[in-house]
Design a protein around this motif. Structure first.
Motif, short mmCIF file in Angstrom:
data_model
loop_
_atom_site.label_atom_id
_atom_site.label_comp_id
_atom_site.label_asym_id
_atom_site.label_seq_id
_atom_site.Cartn_x
_atom_site.Cartn_y
_atom_site.Cartn_z
N GLY A 148 33.26 35.47 50.15
CA GLY A 148 33.38 35.11 48.74
C GLY A 148 34.74 35.55 48.21
N LYS A 149 35.24 34.90 47.15
CA LYS A 149 36.53 35.25 46.54
C LYS A 149 36.32 35.68 45.10
CE LYS A 149 38.81 31.43 47.16
NZ LYS A 149 39.94 30.47 47.19
N GLU A 150 37.10 36.66 44.70
CA GLU A 150 37.12 37.06 43.30
C GLU A 150 38.56 37.34 42.90
OE1 GLU A 150 36.17 41.83 43.97
OE2 GLU A 150 34.94 40.62 42.63
N THR A 151 38.88 37.16 41.65
CA THR A 151 40.23 37.37 41.14
C THR A 151 40.32 38.72 40.44
OG1 THR A 151 40.54 35.00 40.82
CG2 THR A 151 42.03 36.45 39.63
N VAL A 152 41.30 39.52 40.86
CA VAL A 152 41.55 40.81 40.22
C VAL A 152 42.96 40.76 39.63
CG1 VAL A 152 40.00 42.08 41.74
CG2 VAL A 152 42.39 41.82 42.39
N THR A 153 43.19 41.51 38.60
CA THR A 153 44.48 41.53 37.92
C THR A 153 45.15 42.87 38.10
OG1 THR A 153 43.67 39.95 36.26
CG2 THR A 153 45.65 41.22 35.71
#
Length: 265
Positions: free
Chosen positions: A233-238
């Motif tokens: 799975g992919k998630e976006t972090v800043t």
């Protein structure tokens, strides 16, 4: 002849004599009463407070330089002005300049002039407009500009993740209960109930009886059963990053009467 449309580009340019020798750089410009550029001062040294004057009606712009049809020594010996002064040329000063360069009113007229008389005014060119050496005349204000960093982001590939399934062999131990048969000796007395069986057969004989014993043993086998499901799975972090760059900024300084030079920034 240097015309009105060229005057702002003249200031700061290098001046060369008739032999191609550098004389100095243009400092200020004076105009005649009609507003036409007439005279320019030339800085001939690093520390001199006086600047020699040259006639613009016989000067020419050639590439990035201004040329005059006079020898370098003639220009340096010409009547000069105080570099810090901001006064119009007087009639006497103009007359001295004409005599020094051997010019007459007719000379100026033949060069496209309109009769240079004694009524000269200060030509920082036209007091109603500003003078930008990098462009055309503007209003009486100077614009200060500066560069600023414009930062944006771009999407690019940072890496690749993959799932790979492989087989490993491990040793496991399991405790399993097993049963086995054992022999025990059982004796019973002769009774009325079993006397018949006891007397069945010869009185005296040889005989063997055999009993088969059984025992359980572990049997190991394997089977594949599903345990879990795994996916990527992919998630976006800043995150934050600090970037920098070189920017140019204009600075403005003013030279005020009785105050000297002052930085306005």
């Amino acid at each position: 002849m240097i015309g009105q449309e060229q005057v702002t580009g003249v200031i700061g340019r290098e001046v060369y004599d008739s032999d191609g020798d550098k004389i100095g750089t243009v400092g200020q410009v004076w105009a005649d009463p009609a507003g036409r550029p007439a005279w320019a001062s030339v800085r001939t040294g690093l520390f001199g407070m006086n600047e020699s004057l040259i006639p613009l009606q016989v000067a020419q712009v050639q590439g990035d330089r201004v040329t005059v049809p006079f020898d370098k020594g003639v220009v340096k010996d010409a009547p000069n002005v105080d570099a810090d002064a901001d006064e119009p040329l007087s009639g006497a000063e103009v007359a001295d300049l004409y005599r020094h360069y051997g010019l007459t009113w007719d000379d100026s007229e033949s060069q496209g002039g309109a009769g240079y008389s004694s009524g000269y005014v200060d030509a920082s060119y036209d007091s109603s407009v500003g003078h930008d050496t990098s462009g055309p005349n503007t209003d009486d204000a100077m614009t200060r500009s500066e560069e600023r960093l414009n930062v944006d982001t771009e999407r690019q590939q940072a890496g690749t993740a993959r799932l790979r399934k492989y087989v490993v062999t491990e040793h496991e131990q399991v405790t399993v209960p097993v049963r086995r048969e054992e022999v025990r000796l059982e004796r019973e007395p002769i009774t009325d109930a079993n006397v018949g069986k006891a007397l069945d057969g010869p009185a005296i004989s040889e005989e063997e009886h055999e009993v088969t014993l059984h025992a359980e043993r572990p049997v190991v086998d394997t089977e594949a059963v599903p345990v879990e499901r795994v996916r990527l799975g992919k998630e976006t972090v800043t995150d934050t990053e600090t970037v920098g760059g070189e920017v140019r900024k204009e600075r403005i300084e003013a030279e005020m009467p009785d105050e000297g030079r002052r930085d306005l920034n």
